[in-house]
Structure formats: structure tokens, C-alpha cells
Design a protein around this motif. Structure first.
Motif, PDB file in Angstrom:
ATOM      1  N   THR A 279      -6.316 -45.771  -3.580  1.00 58.56           N
ATOM      2  CA  THR A 279      -5.421 -47.739  -3.736  1.00 58.56           C
ATOM      3  C   THR A 279      -6.362 -48.542  -3.512  1.00 58.56           C
ATOM      4  O   THR A 279      -6.346 -49.076  -2.615  1.00 58.56           O
ATOM      5  CB  THR A 279      -4.005 -47.670  -2.683  1.00 58.56           C
TER       6      THR A 279
ATOM      7  N   CYS B  60      -4.286 -51.552  -2.028  1.00 57.72           N
ATOM      8  CA  CYS B  60      -4.237 -51.061   0.053  1.00 57.72           C
ATOM      9  C   CYS B  60      -6.402 -52.005   0.288  1.00 57.72           C
ATOM     10  O   CYS B  60      -6.119 -52.482   0.994  1.00 57.72           O
ATOM     11  CB  CYS B  60      -4.006 -50.059   0.379  1.00 57.72           C
TER      12      CYS B  60
ATOM     13  N   TRP C 150      -0.295 -47.108   2.100  1.00 62.01           N
ATOM     14  CA  TRP C 150      -0.818 -45.908   1.426  1.00 62.01           C
ATOM     15  C   TRP C 150       0.844 -46.192   0.788  1.00 62.01           C
ATOM     16  O   TRP C 150       1.644 -45.631   0.148  1.00 62.01           O
ATOM     17  CB  TRP C 150      -1.582 -45.265   1.568  1.00 62.01           C
TER      18      TRP C 150
ATOM     19  N   GLU D 274       3.581 -47.588  -0.252  1.00 61.99           N
ATOM     20  CA  GLU D 274       3.426 -47.423  -1.774  1.00 61.99           C
ATOM     21  C   GLU D 274       4.229 -46.862  -2.548  1.00 61.99           C
ATOM     22  O   GLU D 274       4.775 -46.744  -3.547  1.00 61.99           O
ATOM     23  CB  GLU D 274       2.242 -47.752  -2.003  1.00 61.99           C
TER      24      GLU D 274
END
Length: 104
Positions: free
Chosen positions: A70, A73, A99, A102
């Protein structure tokens, strides 16, 4: 007795996310962009310069994998203060939590 559900994540859901995170980690390690660090890192290090280089490639590999998992992040947690040689990554759990958020 109060039978309200806790706002925390269920054990099953947490386990699924943990497995997905590990799978993503392995997949990212296998991507060509990150593989180059693995190849460099697998060579023996006889001198202190080679050891220093190996430590730097380990950090680069971690950064590459985290960006792959990610990028948002990674930018939030590591971009302004990247990992340094010899640093213990105390932000790894924070990264994983980011993460997970998300995924919701």
C-alpha cells in the motif's frame, strides 16, 4: 449481562486479514521491482563494506514490499522518516493497521 458486540474485529476476520497480508507480502517480494533487492542480498558478505551494503539492500527490500502492499500507508508512515540502517522497525504494526483500515 450485556451481550453487545464489541466494536473490535472478529477473530475470524482478523485471521483472514493476517493471511491476506502475509500473501501480499510474499507476492510483493516476488515482483521484479523487489526481486532485485533479494538477489543482491543473497550474496555472501565478507567485508564490512559488503555487510553495510547488505543491510541497505534489506532496508530497500522492506521499503519496496511496503510500497507494493500500500503506497498510501507507506507514504503516511515511512516517507518523511524512512527506515535507516540498523533501525528496528517499530512502525511495522502501525503500517499493518493502516493497511487493515484500507480493507474496510
Amino acid at each position: 449481562m450485556n451481550n453487545k458486540k464489541s466494536p473490535s474485529m472478529s477473530f475470524t476476520r482478523r485471521r483472514q486479514l493476517d493471511e491476506t497480508f502475509r500473501r501480499l507480502n510474499r507476492q510483493c517480494e516476488q515482483k521484479e521491482t523487489c526481486q532485485k533487492y533479494l538477489l543482491i542480498n543473497s550474496q555472501p558478505s565478507d567485508t564490512s563494506i559488503q555487510q553495510h551494503q547488505k543491510e541497505l539492500t534489506e532496508i530497500n527490500m522492506i521499503n519496496c514490499v511496503r510500497r507494493c502492499i500500500t503506497n498510501a500507508c507507506y507514504r503516511e508512515i515511512y516517507e518523511k522518516d524512512p527506515l535507516e540502517r540498523g533501525e528496528i522497525d517499530v512502525r511495522a504494526n502501525h503500517f499493518k493497521s493502516c493497511w487493515i483500515k484500507e480493507q474496510k
